[in-house]
Design a protein around this motif. Structure first.
Motif, PDB file in Angstrom:
ATOM      1  N   ASP A  76       0.833  -1.204   0.000  1.00 37.67           N
ATOM      2  CA  ASP A  76       0.000   0.000   0.000  1.00 37.67           C
ATOM      3  C   ASP A  76       0.867   1.254   0.000  1.00 37.67           C
ATOM      4  OD1 ASP A  76      -2.717  -1.256   0.432  1.00 37.67           O
ATOM      5  OD2 ASP A  76      -1.587  -2.085   2.123  1.00 37.67           O
ATOM      6  N   ARG A 102       0.065  -1.906  -4.683  1.00 37.57           N
ATOM      7  CA  ARG A 102      -1.319  -2.346  -4.821  1.00 37.57           C
ATOM      8  C   ARG A 102      -2.103  -1.218  -5.487  1.00 37.57           C
ATOM      9  NH1 ARG A 102      -2.287  -4.660   1.343  1.00 37.57           N
ATOM     10  NH2 ARG A 102      -1.247  -6.664   1.024  1.00 37.57           N
ATOM     11  N   PRO A 103      -3.299  -1.524  -6.036  1.00 40.55           N
ATOM     12  CA  PRO A 103      -4.129  -0.441  -6.575  1.00 40.55           C
ATOM     13  C   PRO A 103      -4.331   0.622  -5.493  1.00 40.55           C
ATOM     14  CG  PRO A 103      -5.057  -2.566  -7.140  1.00 40.55           C
ATOM     15  CD  PRO A 103      -3.921  -2.838  -6.183  1.00 40.55           C
ATOM     16  N   ASP A 104      -4.233   1.867  -5.876  1.00 44.65           N
ATOM     17  CA  ASP A 104      -4.343   3.018  -4.970  1.00 44.65           C
ATOM     18  C   ASP A 104      -3.171   3.122  -3.999  1.00 44.65           C
ATOM     19  OD1 ASP A 104      -6.766   3.913  -6.097  1.00 44.65           O
ATOM     20  OD2 ASP A 104      -7.875   2.463  -4.871  1.00 44.65           O
ATOM     21  N   GLY A 156       1.344   8.200  -7.210  1.00 45.27           N
ATOM     22  CA  GLY A 156       0.315   7.171  -7.234  1.00 45.27           C
ATOM     23  C   GLY A 156      -0.887   7.602  -6.439  1.00 45.27           C
ATOM     24  N   GLY A 157      -1.690   6.631  -6.012  1.00 43.79           N
ATOM     25  CA  GLY A 157      -2.892   6.924  -5.253  1.00 43.79           C
ATOM     26  C   GLY A 157      -2.568   7.568  -3.931  1.00 43.79           C
TER      27      GLY A 157
END
Length: 158
Positions: A76, A102-104, A156-157
């Protein structure tokens, strides 16, 4: 600003040195993989931060070693504190690390700002042009914070 997911999340601290940031991230609730290319730094971190729960101290050259021993399901948060200027192939390394997000997920780069660094130490700092190059690949997802003599880049996110 990035905050840990409710389940605590996973973090990768690249260039962990003696482990201050890794221990802090664990206190925030992350499961942390703390890596450094210097075996002596990893040994020292493991001793000095022996009470840090949820931290794995790992000797790895993030640019040259096989990273398959790291988290299979990604991170994360990935941090590079005072490490970026020392990478040999910066863009390739960032792309490799981005693949571990990871996504986000968020990649955080903390680096000295050239205009606030003495000339004899300029090689450890980035100027505004270099910072712009670093953030260019993160179209729309790069944020820069100023912190005294440092640039803090959230990629990124967030």
């Amino acid at each position: 600003m990035h905050t840990p997911p409710p389940d605590g999340g996973r973090a990768l601290d690249v260039g962990c040195g003696t482990g201050e940031l890794a221990a802090h991230l664990a206190e925030l609730g992350y499961q942390v993989d703390a890596v450094d290319f210097a075996p002596s730094a990893v040994r020292r971190a493991a001793v000095e931060r022996a009470g840090a729960a949820n931290v794995r101290w790992l000797y790895r050259d993030i640019e040259g070693d096989d990273l398959s021993g790291l988290s299979d399901d990604g991170y994360d948060l990935i941090t590079l504190r005072l490490v970026y200027a020392f990478l040999k192939d910066r863009l390739r390394t960032l792309r490799t690390l981005a693949d571990l997000l990871r996504p986000d997920g968020t990649l955080v780069v903390i680096t000295p700002r050239a205009e606030r660094t003495p000339a004899d130490r300029r090689d450890i700092a980035l100027d505004e042009h270099e910072i712009a190059q670093l953030t260019a690949d993160w179209a729309g997802t790069a944020h820069q914070l100023a912190a005294d003599d440092f640039a803090v880049l959230l990629l990124g996110g967030t």
